[in-house]
Design an enzyme around this catalytic site. Structure first.
Site, PDB file in Angstrom:
ATOM      1  N   ASP A  95       0.861  -1.183   0.000  1.00 24.54           N
ATOM      2  CA  ASP A  95       0.000   0.000   0.000  1.00 24.54           C
ATOM      3  C   ASP A  95       0.899   1.236   0.000  1.00 24.54           C
ATOM      4  OD1 ASP A  95      -1.721  -2.121   0.621  1.00 24.54           O
ATOM      5  OD2 ASP A  95      -2.953  -0.917   1.983  1.00 24.54           O
ATOM      6  N   LYS A 158      -7.029   3.399  -2.689  1.00 23.29           N
ATOM      7  CA  LYS A 158      -7.341   3.339  -1.254  1.00 23.29           C
ATOM      8  C   LYS A 158      -7.562   4.747  -0.740  1.00 23.29           C
ATOM      9  CE  LYS A 158      -4.915   2.061   3.053  1.00 23.29           C
ATOM     10  NZ  LYS A 158      -3.727   1.361   3.589  1.00 23.29           N
ATOM     11  N   LYS A 188     -10.311   0.308  -1.688  1.00 25.73           N
ATOM     12  CA  LYS A 188     -10.136   0.028  -0.255  1.00 25.73           C
ATOM     13  C   LYS A 188     -10.507   1.252   0.561  1.00 25.73           C
ATOM     14  CE  LYS A 188      -6.669  -1.231   3.232  1.00 25.73           C
ATOM     15  NZ  LYS A 188      -5.293  -1.717   3.468  1.00 25.73           N
TER      16      LYS A 188
END
Length: 237
Positions: A95, A158, A188
């Site tokens: 991430d 995300k 996400k």
């Protein structure tokens, strides 16, 4: 929009069980692994310094880490090196934090090349999620950041690190992100998702993964049919 899972088990299967506090100890990481397996989450997400993480034999628990965290204001070469080390340490997912300054400058070529540098260091089957820090962006910036992420080869976009002063995930941001890139990319929701109602609202808006630290409480809320919603009201894991 997605179909909302009806059980805590369904929700757990899309959760990255997260512990990113700077003071985290190795004992806490082991406890995180044990709890994730007990709860049935998809993965754990930890800081790079705690890699590699040993997952018990026979478990399908995935391991994720963060890159350029939490500011994103790192050189692309540094992010790429950090990602390459994470891959060498056996992670399944990375991430990374977007270059927010480049976003605010409107320098979309730099935004894209920054992501592409990390993508090059995280070849398949390692998944790449791009944290766009949606609460700090305008709607147009959210859309363009998602588009840049897709062009650069990301697998997910995300919402948040959970550490930015502007806040965490919101239903509106998740919905806009999903409208922009789903189903080609996953979405996400992370940062401030603390109740069962929060989780279900994010999923209904289009989230296909959730970043949670208080996973047990969220799943208990889903099980109890929790109706009070606080999604997007506060930041942080």
């Amino acid at each position: 929009m997605t179909t909302t899972p009806v059980s805590p088990e369904d929700v757990a299967r899309i959760v990255d069980h997260t512990l990113l506090k700077p003071e985290t100890t190795s004992a806490q990481i082991q406890a995180l692994v044990d709890e994730a397996i007990s709860l049935g989450t998809f993965s754990i997400c930890v800081s790079p310094s705690h890699l590699p993480v040993v997952v018990p034999e026979g478990s399908d628990l995935k391991v994720a880490t963060v890159v350029g965290f939490p500011s994103g204001a790192h050189k692309s070469s540094v992010k790429a090196a950090e990602a390459a080390q994470a891959v060498a340490d056996g992670v399944d997912e990375v991430d990374m934090v977007i270059n927010l300054g480049a976003v605010k400058d409107g320098n979309w070529a730099l935004v894209e090349s920054d992501i592409a540098a990390v993508r090059a260091a995280t070849t398949a089957p390692v998944l790449l999620k791009v944290i766009i820090e949606s609460a700090a962006l305008t709607d147009d910036e959210i859309v363009r950041a998602c588009e840049a992420s897709e062009r650069a080869g990301a697998d997910f976009v995300k919402t948040s690190t959970g550490f930015h002063s502007t806040g965490g995930a919101s239903v509106a941001a998740v919905s806009l992100m999903a409208k922009t890139v789903a189903p080609r990319l996953g979405v996400k929701a992370s940062g401030g998702v603390r109740t069962g109602a929060d989780a279900l609202a994010m999923i209904a808006a289009g989230a296909t993964r959730l970043g949670l630290s208080g996973t047990a409480a969220v799943l208990e809320g889903v099980a109890s049919g929790e109706s009070e919603q606080s999604a997007g009201e506060s930041a942080g894991y």
